[in-house]
Scaffold this motif. Structure first.
Motif, PDB file in Angstrom:
ATOM      1  N   MET A   1       0.827  -1.222   0.000  1.00  0.00           N
ATOM      2  CA  MET A   1       0.000   0.000   0.000  1.00  0.00           C
ATOM      3  C   MET A   1       0.859   1.269   0.000  1.00  0.00           C
ATOM      4  O   MET A   1       0.520   2.244  -0.667  1.00  0.00           O
ATOM      5  CB  MET A   1      -0.966  -0.003   1.191  1.00  0.00           C
ATOM      6  N   ASP A   2       1.975   1.246   0.748  1.00  0.00           N
ATOM      7  CA  ASP A   2       2.873   2.418   0.771  1.00  0.00           C
ATOM      8  C   ASP A   2       3.345   2.757  -0.636  1.00  0.00           C
ATOM      9  O   ASP A   2       3.350   3.914  -1.047  1.00  0.00           O
ATOM     10  CB  ASP A   2       4.113   2.141   1.648  1.00  0.00           C
ATOM     11  N   LYS A   3       3.749   1.728  -1.370  1.00  0.00           N
ATOM     12  CA  LYS A   3       4.278   1.949  -2.721  1.00  0.00           C
ATOM     13  C   LYS A   3       3.172   2.425  -3.672  1.00  0.00           C
ATOM     14  O   LYS A   3       3.408   3.264  -4.540  1.00  0.00           O
ATOM     15  CB  LYS A   3       4.905   0.662  -3.281  1.00  0.00           C
ATOM     16  N   LEU A   4       1.981   1.847  -3.505  1.00  0.00           N
ATOM     17  CA  LEU A   4       0.857   2.273  -4.357  1.00  0.00           C
ATOM     18  C   LEU A   4       0.535   3.742  -4.125  1.00  0.00           C
ATOM     19  O   LEU A   4       0.298   4.497  -5.073  1.00  0.00           O
ATOM     20  CB  LEU A   4      -0.385   1.432  -4.046  1.00  0.00           C
ATOM     21  N   LYS A   5       0.523   4.148  -2.832  1.00  0.00           N
ATOM     22  CA  LYS A   5       0.252   5.566  -2.508  1.00  0.00           C
ATOM     23  C   LYS A   5       1.298   6.462  -3.160  1.00  0.00           C
ATOM     24  O   LYS A   5       0.965   7.511  -3.719  1.00  0.00           O
ATOM     25  CB  LYS A   5       0.252   5.779  -0.991  1.00  0.00           C
ATOM     26  N   ASN A   6       2.574   6.036  -3.108  1.00  0.00           N
ATOM     27  CA  ASN A   6       3.645   6.814  -3.751  1.00  0.00           C
ATOM     28  C   ASN A   6       3.407   6.937  -5.255  1.00  0.00           C
ATOM     29  O   ASN A   6       3.606   7.997  -5.844  1.00  0.00           O
ATOM     30  CB  ASN A   6       5.014   6.150  -3.523  1.00  0.00           C
ATOM     31  N   ALA A   7       2.965   5.830  -5.869  1.00  0.00           N
ATOM     32  CA  ALA A   7       2.738   5.829  -7.322  1.00  0.00           C
ATOM     33  C   ALA A   7       1.587   6.761  -7.697  1.00  0.00           C
ATOM     34  O   ALA A   7       1.654   7.484  -8.699  1.00  0.00           O
ATOM     35  CB  ALA A   7       2.452   4.411  -7.806  1.00  0.00           C
ATOM     36  N   VAL A   8       0.537   6.751  -6.885  1.00  0.00           N
ATOM     37  CA  VAL A   8      -0.608   7.648  -7.144  1.00  0.00           C
ATOM     38  C   VAL A   8      -0.159   9.101  -7.026  1.00  0.00           C
ATOM     39  O   VAL A   8      -0.486   9.941  -7.863  1.00  0.00           O
ATOM     40  CB  VAL A   8      -1.781   7.334  -6.187  1.00  0.00           C
ATOM     41  N   LYS A   9       0.631   9.387  -5.982  1.00  0.00           N
ATOM     42  CA  LYS A   9       1.158  10.758  -5.790  1.00  0.00           C
ATOM     43  C   LYS A   9       2.005  11.192  -6.969  1.00  0.00           C
ATOM     44  O   LYS A   9       1.862  12.303  -7.477  1.00  0.00           O
ATOM     45  CB  LYS A   9       2.029  10.796  -4.523  1.00  0.00           C
ATOM     46  N   LYS A  10       2.889  10.311  -7.399  1.00  0.00           N
ATOM     47  CA  LYS A  10       3.829  10.654  -8.488  1.00  0.00           C
ATOM     48  C   LYS A  10       3.132  10.865  -9.821  1.00  0.00           C
ATOM     49  O   LYS A  10       3.524  11.716 -10.608  1.00  0.00           O
ATOM     50  CB  LYS A  10       4.878   9.544  -8.651  1.00  0.00           C
ATOM     51  N   THR A  11       2.127  10.033 -10.107  1.00  0.00           N
ATOM     52  CA  THR A  11       1.505  10.068 -11.442  1.00  0.00           C
ATOM     53  C   THR A  11       0.217  10.898 -11.465  1.00  0.00           C
ATOM     54  O   THR A  11      -0.223  11.311 -12.527  1.00  0.00           O
ATOM     55  CB  THR A  11       1.126   8.644 -11.902  1.00  0.00           C
ATOM     56  N   GLY A  12      -0.396  11.079 -10.293  1.00  0.00           N
ATOM     57  CA  GLY A  12      -1.684  11.761 -10.251  1.00  0.00           C
ATOM     58  C   GLY A  12      -2.828  10.874 -10.751  1.00  0.00           C
ATOM     59  O   GLY A  12      -3.959  11.317 -10.916  1.00  0.00           O
ATOM     60  N   ILE A  13      -2.531   9.580 -11.008  1.00  0.00           N
ATOM     61  CA  ILE A  13      -3.568   8.653 -11.499  1.00  0.00           C
ATOM     62  C   ILE A  13      -4.250   8.008 -10.289  1.00  0.00           C
ATOM     63  O   ILE A  13      -3.592   7.373  -9.467  1.00  0.00           O
ATOM     64  CB  ILE A  13      -2.949   7.563 -12.404  1.00  0.00           C
ATOM     65  N   LYS A  14      -5.578   8.155 -10.199  1.00  0.00           N
ATOM     66  CA  LYS A  14      -6.289   7.596  -9.038  1.00  0.00           C
ATOM     67  C   LYS A  14      -7.125   6.363  -9.395  1.00  0.00           C
ATOM     68  O   LYS A  14      -7.945   5.911  -8.610  1.00  0.00           O
ATOM     69  CB  LYS A  14      -7.178   8.664  -8.408  1.00  0.00           C
ATOM     70  N   GLU A  15      -6.921   5.879 -10.615  1.00  0.00           N
ATOM     71  CA  GLU A  15      -7.581   4.627 -11.022  1.00  0.00           C
ATOM     72  C   GLU A  15      -6.578   3.516 -10.693  1.00  0.00           C
ATOM     73  O   GLU A  15      -5.493   3.476 -11.295  1.00  0.00           O
ATOM     74  CB  GLU A  15      -7.857   4.628 -12.526  1.00  0.00           C
ATOM     75  N   VAL A  16      -6.920   2.636  -9.747  1.00  0.00           N
ATOM     76  CA  VAL A  16      -5.940   1.666  -9.254  1.00  0.00           C
ATOM     77  C   VAL A  16      -6.510   0.248  -9.289  1.00  0.00           C
ATOM     78  O   VAL A  16      -7.583  -0.008  -8.748  1.00  0.00           O
ATOM     79  CB  VAL A  16      -5.511   2.020  -7.807  1.00  0.00           C
ATOM     80  N   ALA A  17      -5.768  -0.658  -9.931  1.00  0.00           N
ATOM     81  CA  ALA A  17      -6.208  -2.052 -10.029  1.00  0.00           C
ATOM     82  C   ALA A  17      -5.155  -2.972  -9.404  1.00  0.00           C
ATOM     83  O   ALA A  17      -4.005  -2.574  -9.241  1.00  0.00           O
ATOM     84  CB  ALA A  17      -6.391  -2.420 -11.506  1.00  0.00           C
ATOM     85  N   ILE A  18      -5.594  -4.193  -9.044  1.00  0.00           N
ATOM     86  CA  ILE A  18      -4.629  -5.221  -8.643  1.00  0.00           C
ATOM     87  C   ILE A  18      -4.833  -6.430  -9.542  1.00  0.00           C
ATOM     88  O   ILE A  18      -5.926  -6.636 -10.082  1.00  0.00           O
ATOM     89  CB  ILE A  18      -4.759  -5.649  -7.153  1.00  0.00           C
ATOM     90  N   ALA A  19      -3.776  -7.220  -9.698  1.00  0.00           N
ATOM     91  CA  ALA A  19      -3.865  -8.408 -10.548  1.00  0.00           C
ATOM     92  C   ALA A  19      -2.836  -9.427 -10.086  1.00  0.00           C
ATOM     93  O   ALA A  19      -1.899  -9.085  -9.368  1.00  0.00           O
ATOM     94  CB  ALA A  19      -3.604  -8.028 -12.003  1.00  0.00           C
ATOM     95  N   GLY A  20      -3.020 -10.685 -10.494  1.00  0.00           N
ATOM     96  CA  GLY A  20      -2.082 -11.741 -10.132  1.00  0.00           C
ATOM     97  C   GLY A  20      -2.569 -12.538  -8.940  1.00  0.00           C
ATOM     98  O   GLY A  20      -3.517 -12.144  -8.256  1.00  0.00           O
TER      99      GLY A  20
END
Length: 341
Positions: free
Chosen positions: A256-275
């Protein structure tokens, strides 16, 4: 004139032989033959896996076509997993798909297994939302942990990935340390639901903003258990639920920490998981909470599309078919393949 597009998907990258028929993006059948033989070895044995694929592939494909209520002559194309995966296992699916496509005189479509996990979100299903582009996808399995930016069906970019072990391996190895049978990830999840996630604390590894590392965490868990068992030989039996809950909490916190960082960096708030690991109950709960707390729109796959399955191969094949993105019969299986290839 029948305008239906029927795609047969074949998946044989690891130890499950799977075949699926999709019609215009809808799943008509998704048959999976699991290989029980590996559990006694505590992991997948490649040689045994490819042998089991050879026994399973014909009946599994036959069953998928029968369940879809069509004839093989109705198929528009055949999609198969080209890689990444175990070479021996991939070869069984690749050669079978080639022969069948040649025999039926229809297009052959190669599929990247990692792309297919992400594109499983595009299966046409009443109960599921389809992500809007661009979106971020956290791809978590026994062999992979990465955050991928998905711009369209076939344009993907890895923003961060594990520098050592994959998250699924961290779950399975932790389970092994606790004496739980293989595959141990789902068992940790089961015990964790009965335990206190704050009972024990484990150090989170320090790596880049969007990268992951799990080898240090596994070592930390091993030393912790060894130390506790010296003081109390029954430590695991007495605290199993709490230990599982604490391990799971730590791993999901890292994700979750890394996902939050990715959302902050990209500004993309559409988030999926897979695998495969996206079947984990804690990561699903935390993603749903993120919708409320951070205003994300989250996409969680149905359980049957999280582990290796041919429906995700068939949907990717369908999307490629619409673009007339076919493969040549000379194509070969690739044990190593990036999600961007």
């Amino acid at each position: 004139m029948n305008n239906n597009i029927y795609i047969l998907g074949i998946e044989s990258s690891c130890d499950d032989t799977s075949a699926s028929v999709i019609c215009n993006g809808k799943v008509l059948s998704n048959v999976i033959a699991n290989q029980e033989i590996h559990s006694k070895y505590g992991g997948v044995v490649p040689e045994l896996a490819s042998r089991a694929h050879q026994q399973n592939i014909v009946p599994v494909v036959q069953q998928a076509i029968e369940q879809a209520n069509i004839n093989k002559e109705d198929l528009s194309a055949i999609a198969f997993t080209r890689g990444p995966g175990l070479m021996g296992s991939l070869l069984v699916g690749t050669s079978f798909a080639k022969s069948l496509a040649l025999g039926l005189g229809i297009p052959l479509i190669d599929v990247n297994h990692m792309q297919a996990h992400i594109l499983a979100h595009f299966i046409n299903d009443e109960d599921s939302r389809i992500p809007n582009f661009p979106f971020l996808c956290l791809t978590i399995s026994g062999g992979h942990t990465q955050i991928v930016k998905v711009t369209n069906h076939f344009e993907m970019e890895i923003l961060g990935e594990t520098i050592d072990d994959a998250v699924g391996e961290a779950f399975d190895k932790s389970a092994k340390i606790l004496g739980l049978p293989y595959p141990g990830g789902p068992l940790i999840d089961k015990h964790a639901q009965l335990g206190n996630p704050k009972a024990f604390s484990f150090t989170k590894p320090k790596v880049g903003d969007l990268d992951f590392s799990f080898s240090g965490l596994k070592t930390g868990i091993l030393y912790f258990i060894q130390k506790q068992q010296k003081q109390n030989p029954n430590f695991i039996e007495e605290h199993l639920n709490d230990v599982c809950a604490s391990i799971q909490y730590t791993i999901v916190e890292i994700l979750m920490d890394k996902l939050k960082n990715a959302v902050k960096k990209t500004g993309i708030k559409e988030v999926a998981i897979a695998g495969g690991v996206s079947a984990n109950s804690e990561i699903r709960n935390r993603l749903q909470l993120a919708e409320k707390h951070f205003g994300w729109t989250t996409y969680i796959p149905k359980f049957e599309y999280t582990t290796d399955n041919a429906a995700m191969i068939a949907i990717t094949g369908y999307l490629k078919f619409l673009n007339k993105n076919y493969s040549d019969v000379s194509i070969t299986a690739q044990a190593r393949l990036k999600v961007t290839e």
